[in-house]
Write a protein that holds these residues in place. Structure first.
Motif, PDB file in Angstrom:
ATOM      1  N   VAL A   1     -40.627  30.824   6.710  1.00 56.10           N
ATOM      2  CA  VAL A   1     -41.173  32.143   7.088  1.00 56.10           C
ATOM      3  C   VAL A   1     -42.699  32.123   6.967  1.00 56.10           C
ATOM      4  CG1 VAL A   1     -41.236  34.601   6.487  1.00 56.10           C
ATOM      5  CG2 VAL A   1     -39.075  33.360   6.406  1.00 56.10           C
ATOM      6  N   LEU A   2     -43.193  31.482   5.909  1.00 61.04           N
ATOM      7  CA  LEU A   2     -44.652  31.403   5.721  1.00 61.04           C
ATOM      8  C   LEU A   2     -45.312  30.640   6.862  1.00 61.04           C
ATOM      9  CD1 LEU A   2     -44.877  30.686   1.876  1.00 61.04           C
ATOM     10  CD2 LEU A   2     -45.724  32.711   3.048  1.00 61.04           C
ATOM     11  N   MET A   3     -44.658  29.556   7.276  1.00 57.13           N
ATOM     12  CA  MET A   3     -45.226  28.760   8.377  1.00 57.13           C
ATOM     13  C   MET A   3     -45.205  29.556   9.678  1.00 57.13           C
ATOM     14  SD  MET A   3     -43.641  25.082   7.324  1.00 57.13           S
ATOM     15  CE  MET A   3     -44.233  24.118   8.682  1.00 57.13           C
ATOM     16  N   PHE A   4     -44.114  30.297   9.880  1.00 60.52           N
ATOM     17  CA  PHE A   4     -44.027  31.136  11.070  1.00 60.52           C
ATOM     18  C   PHE A   4     -45.156  32.183  11.053  1.00 60.52           C
ATOM     19  CE2 PHE A   4     -42.511  35.116  13.016  1.00 60.52           C
ATOM     20  CZ  PHE A   4     -42.408  34.690  14.332  1.00 60.52           C
ATOM     21  N   CYS A   5     -45.402  32.771   9.885  1.00 65.59           N
ATOM     22  CA  CYS A   5     -46.465  33.793   9.763  1.00 65.59           C
ATOM     23  C   CYS A   5     -47.832  33.182  10.075  1.00 65.59           C
ATOM     24  CB  CYS A   5     -46.479  34.397   8.364  1.00 65.59           C
ATOM     25  SG  CYS A   5     -45.107  35.502   8.069  1.00 65.59           S
ATOM     26  N   THR A   6     -48.040  31.951   9.630  1.00 63.80           N
ATOM     27  CA  THR A   6     -49.316  31.280   9.915  1.00 63.80           C
ATOM     28  C   THR A   6     -49.471  31.076  11.416  1.00 63.80           C
ATOM     29  OG1 THR A   6     -49.069  30.123   7.828  1.00 63.80           O
ATOM     30  CG2 THR A   6     -50.722  29.261   9.319  1.00 63.80           C
ATOM     31  N   PHE A   7     -48.369  30.637  12.046  1.00 64.13           N
ATOM     32  CA  PHE A   7     -48.365  30.448  13.502  1.00 64.13           C
ATOM     33  C   PHE A   7     -48.676  31.771  14.208  1.00 64.13           C
ATOM     34  CE2 PHE A   7     -45.797  30.793  17.389  1.00 64.13           C
ATOM     35  CZ  PHE A   7     -46.414  29.813  18.157  1.00 64.13           C
ATOM     36  N   LEU A   8     -48.053  32.858  13.683  1.00 70.59           N
ATOM     37  CA  LEU A   8     -48.258  34.196  14.252  1.00 70.59           C
ATOM     38  C   LEU A   8     -49.728  34.617  14.130  1.00 70.59           C
ATOM     39  CD1 LEU A   8     -46.197  36.205  15.467  1.00 70.59           C
ATOM     40  CD2 LEU A   8     -46.192  37.385  13.256  1.00 70.59           C
ATOM     41  N   THR A   9     -50.315  34.347  12.960  1.00 70.51           N
ATOM     42  CA  THR A   9     -51.719  34.723  12.732  1.00 70.51           C
ATOM     43  C   THR A   9     -52.622  34.050  13.765  1.00 70.51           C
ATOM     44  OG1 THR A   9     -51.213  34.767  10.386  1.00 70.51           O
ATOM     45  CG2 THR A   9     -53.534  34.848  10.953  1.00 70.51           C
ATOM     46  N   ILE A  10     -52.337  32.775  14.009  1.00 74.78           N
ATOM     47  CA  ILE A  10     -53.169  32.034  14.972  1.00 74.78           C
ATOM     48  C   ILE A  10     -52.894  32.534  16.396  1.00 74.78           C
ATOM     49  CG2 ILE A  10     -53.658  29.739  15.935  1.00 74.78           C
ATOM     50  CD1 ILE A  10     -52.749  28.664  13.119  1.00 74.78           C
ATOM     51  N   SER A  11     -51.601  32.778  16.699  1.00 72.44           N
ATOM     52  CA  SER A  11     -51.220  33.158  18.072  1.00 72.44           C
ATOM     53  C   SER A  11     -51.858  34.470  18.496  1.00 72.44           C
ATOM     54  CB  SER A  11     -49.696  33.307  18.179  1.00 72.44           C
ATOM     55  OG  SER A  11     -49.094  32.142  17.749  1.00 72.44           O
ATOM     56  N   ILE A  12     -51.889  35.450  17.589  1.00 76.15           N
ATOM     57  CA  ILE A  12     -52.368  36.771  18.024  1.00 76.15           C
ATOM     58  C   ILE A  12     -53.860  36.789  18.315  1.00 76.15           C
ATOM     59  CG2 ILE A  12     -50.551  38.129  16.913  1.00 76.15           C
ATOM     60  CD1 ILE A  12     -52.687  38.809  14.762  1.00 76.15           C
ATOM     61  N   THR A  13     -54.566  35.744  17.897  1.00 74.05           N
ATOM     62  CA  THR A  13     -56.004  35.722  18.203  1.00 74.05           C
ATOM     63  C   THR A  13     -56.256  35.576  19.704  1.00 74.05           C
ATOM     64  OG1 THR A  13     -56.031  33.366  17.783  1.00 74.05           O
ATOM     65  CG2 THR A  13     -56.742  34.768  15.972  1.00 74.05           C
ATOM     66  N   SER A  14     -55.215  35.135  20.466  1.00 71.77           N
ATOM     67  CA  SER A  14     -55.411  34.987  21.905  1.00 71.77           C
ATOM     68  C   SER A  14     -55.232  36.318  22.647  1.00 71.77           C
ATOM     69  CB  SER A  14     -54.450  33.934  22.455  1.00 71.77           C
ATOM     70  OG  SER A  14     -53.139  34.251  22.069  1.00 71.77           O
ATOM     71  N   TYR A  15     -54.800  37.347  21.918  1.00 70.71           N
ATOM     72  CA  TYR A  15     -54.676  38.678  22.536  1.00 70.71           C
ATOM     73  C   TYR A  15     -55.818  39.566  22.085  1.00 70.71           C
ATOM     74  CZ  TYR A  15     -49.942  37.047  23.397  1.00 70.71           C
ATOM     75  OH  TYR A  15     -48.875  36.312  23.802  1.00 70.71           O
ATOM     76  N   ASN A  16     -56.279  40.404  22.978  1.00 68.79           N
ATOM     77  CA  ASN A  16     -57.363  41.326  22.620  1.00 68.79           C
ATOM     78  C   ASN A  16     -56.765  42.614  22.029  1.00 68.79           C
ATOM     79  OD1 ASN A  16     -59.642  42.742  22.310  1.00 68.79           O
ATOM     80  ND2 ASN A  16     -60.152  42.928  24.492  1.00 68.79           N
ATOM     81  N   LEU A  17     -56.760  42.692  20.713  1.00 65.30           N
ATOM     82  CA  LEU A  17     -56.185  43.865  20.049  1.00 65.30           C
ATOM     83  C   LEU A  17     -57.274  44.816  19.549  1.00 65.30           C
ATOM     84  CD1 LEU A  17     -53.488  41.901  18.044  1.00 65.30           C
ATOM     85  CD2 LEU A  17     -53.110  43.281  20.073  1.00 65.30           C
ATOM     86  N   ALA A  18     -58.488  44.558  19.963  1.00 62.49           N
ATOM     87  CA  ALA A  18     -59.662  45.397  19.613  1.00 62.49           C
ATOM     88  C   ALA A  18     -59.718  45.638  18.107  1.00 62.49           C
ATOM     89  CB  ALA A  18     -59.617  46.685  20.416  1.00 62.49           C
ATOM     90  N   ALA A  19     -59.737  46.906  17.705  1.00 64.36           N
ATOM     91  CA  ALA A  19     -59.941  47.247  16.290  1.00 64.36           C
ATOM     92  C   ALA A  19     -58.774  46.808  15.407  1.00 64.36           C
ATOM     93  CB  ALA A  19     -60.157  48.745  16.162  1.00 64.36           C
TER      94      ALA A  19
END
Lengths: 537, 94
Positions: free
Chosen positions: B20-38
């Motif tokens: 789960v921790l590794m998945f969360c790390t992957f998620l943290t990196i992945s969302i940087t490719s989306y523009n979520l603004a604030a």
């Protein structure tokens, strides 16, 4: 090997115990909490002497307007190094590392702290950090000239040894964190059977609250100082507005640690006073739970009031209002302690021995320091006296009048237990009187000077301030004389004093139930606790 | 008053937590490719907070400790949140 005899039972005290090493090594590699406490005592005592001499040099410089004994840049370096030594190497570790180490395990009925080797490591880290701090005074670029607060953006730009000094503070912080962690685990895991939290003596309660602050607040200053170092070395714009940074952010981060650090200094002092007063009044502590919980309340609320150091920094009005409110709230648990100490004395059999004299002086000076603190907590008056000699006076009444006098009270109270020797009472009383007079003569005029507009940290001043400055300098000379006389008396007591009995003050807590000086593991058998620690009338 | 009881966590549980921790790390990196603004930092902090919770609970055994200890550790996080909140009283109104 010399043996001590208490009640016809022979034992070897921790001072004479022979371990793996001999001579100096038997001290600097000792894991016994009492030996480590004495290592801290000697180191901190030496640093205090150096810091006091630097303070006296500053006072001599200020005896007359203009240049008297040093150049302006030397003055800037001296007040900075005086602050760094006194804050980071004396008052923050002082009571906790010396008396906490020596008496915390004994007072809770334990044979040592939870992690003895980590305890020794903490001392070594402390020494390493201290050497770095002193080295910053003598290295190539000259002593740091930022004041002990290292305020940005000046600290990001000055050419002096800021990196060495901040690295020293960073390293010293590690020692503080490790000691706090050790004490927390010790109190949670090693209390004697039957000793619940609410029949633990009040000095351990104070150390407990202090340890939480050490553990939680110190990393913040560590990170802040690392950010400052990174800004200086790599030009990262954390604090310098020219690089897109925010200098007020530095002040926030600095005071998020450094205001709670004031409680790291004063909470153990309050714990010491709470031990001394019932013993010398032979009275049960009035409001035991209120005193215990007020330590925790001070530690908790003390975390949230840092902004009162920043009223004039450009912080928002809403934040200033909020911090002012909380500052008045934190005065409440401090006042609870003062009222309870005085109530404990009421109808007690008061014995005016030296420890009690220092304890009563603590209350007197702490009240002055505390009430002038409210003046600084109020926004309007703070703006008037901010960065003046008034702040210097208030600060020293709290830190020296509070922590310093409590330290002197503690050493006079526990020295017979630590060394098994008694000092001369008459000389101790005279030294107390000289110190008390010198202290007030030194710092009280600075309240008035501050109101009149004398800025702090100024090398020079207008002639209208000279009377106050001269009185203050005379007070400084008297104070240092009294301090030297006090140390002389204590050293003579340790070297040539009469043997001290196990319980010279008729105290009721656990340290007075074991021999003086204590054996290496404190107790032959771990005591079973069945009563309140202050078992007086 | 020492409490010497200890808990041994099953390797299966630790392995699942690690995944789960590794998945969360992957998620943290992945969302940087989306523009979520604030919300970019907020979401990153929420994921990091969840990871910390898992590490504290399972790897540091807090889940199996006494209620007192769990409360004490919780107070630390409340304190941290308060400090951040109070700092932003300044930044929000300056």
């Amino acid at each position: 090997m010399m043996h001590n005899t208490v009640d016809k039972i022979e034992y070897v005290s921790f001072l004479e115990h022979k371990g793996r090493f001999k001579g100096l090594f038997s001290w600097i590699f000792a894991t016994d909490h009492k030996r480590i406490a004495l290592l801290y005592l000697y180191a901190i005592g030496t640093f205090f002497f150096v810091g006091a001499i630097l303070g006296l040099l500053m006072r001599l410089e200020l005896i007359a307007p203009g240049e008297t004994i040093m150049k302006p840049q030397t003055y800037n370096g001296i007040f900075t190094v005086h602050g760094i030594i006194m804050i980071f190497m004396v008052v923050i570790p002082g009571l906790s590392a010396v008396f906490g180490n020596f008496f915390l395990p004994i007072l809770i009925g334990a044979k040592d702290v939870a992690f003895p080797k980590l305890n020794l490591f903490s001392w070594w880290v402390f020494i390493f950090g201290s050497v770095l701090a002193i080295a910053s005074q003598f290295m190539k670029n000259g002593p740091p000239d930022t004041g002990w607060t290292f305020y940005a953006p000046y600290s990001t730009a000055t050419g002096t040894n800021v990196i060495t000094a901040t690295t020293a503070a960073f390293v010293l912080g590690f020692s503080s964190i490790l000691t706090g962690l050790n004490f927390l685990v010790t109190i949670h895991q090693m209390r004697a059977p039957g000793m619940k939290f609410f029949n633990m003596p009040l000095f351990p309660w104070a150390i407990y609250a202090t340890a939480w602050i050490q553990l939680l607040a110190t990393p913040i200053i560590g990170i802040t100082l690392l950010m400052l170092i990174a800004e200086r070395l790599f030009g990262i714009g954390f604090f310098n507005p020219d690089l897109g940074g925010d200098p007020i952010l530095f002040q926030h981060l600095f005071w998020i640690y450094s205001h709670p650090a004031v409680y790291v200094m004063i909470l153990p002092a309050m714990g010491v006073i709470t031990e001394i007063i019932p013993t010398f009044c032979q009275r049960r502590v009035y409001g035991y739970k209120a005193i215990a919980l007020s330590s925790v309340a001070i530690a908790g609320v003390g975390f949230l009031v840092w902004g009162h150091h920043m009223y004039t920094s450009g912080m928002s009005n809403q934040a200033r209002w909020f911090f002012s409110l909380l500052t008045f709230v934190v005065a409440v648990p401090s006042a609870i302690k003062v009222f309870n100490w005085i109530s404990t004395m009421y109808k007690g059999s008061i014995d005016l021995k030296p420890p009690f004299l220092y304890a009563v002086s603590f209350i007197f000076l702490f009240i002055i320091g505390g009430t002038t603190g409210l003046l600084l907590g109020s926004i309007a008056t703070n703006v008037q006296v901010h960065d003046t000699a008034f702040v210097v006076a208030h600060f020293h009444y709290i830190i020296f009048g509070g922590m310093g006098f409590a330290f002197f009270a503690a050493i006079h109270y526990w020295l017979p237990k630590m060394y098994g020797k008694m000092y001369n009472f008459k000389r101790a009383n005279i030294a107390w009187a000289i110190i008390f007079v010198g202290f007030n003569l030194l710092y009280f005029p600075q309240f008035i000077l501050g109101f009149q507009g004398m800025p702090r940290r100024y090398f020079d001043y207008l002639p209208q301030f000279q009377t106050g400055e001269v009185i203050s300098t005379i007070g400084g000379i008297i104070l240092v004389s009294g301090f030297i006389f006090m140390v002389y008396n204590l050293v003579m007591g340790v070297r040539k004093g009469e043997p001290a009995p196990a319980n010279p003050w008729n105290g009721s807590t656990l340290e007075w139930q074991i021999p003086s000086p204590p054996p290496t593991e404190n107790f032959d058998e771990v005591p079973v606790i069945k009563k309140n620690p202050y078992d007086y009338i | 008053m020492a409490n010497n009881s200890s808990h041994i966590t099953d390797y299966k549980v630790l392995t699942r937590v690690l995944l789960v921790l590794m998945f969360c790390t992957f998620l943290t990196i992945s969302i940087t490719s989306y523009n979520l603004a604030a919300f970019t930092v907020t979401i990153a902090l929420l994921i990091a907070g969840f990871k910390s919770f898992l590490v504290l609970s399972y790897f540091m055994h807090l889940k199996y400790e006494s209620l007192l200890l769990r409360i004490l550790v919780s107070i630390v996080f409340v304190l941290f949140a308060l400090i951040v909140l109070i700092t932003f009283i300044d930044y929000s109104y300056r």
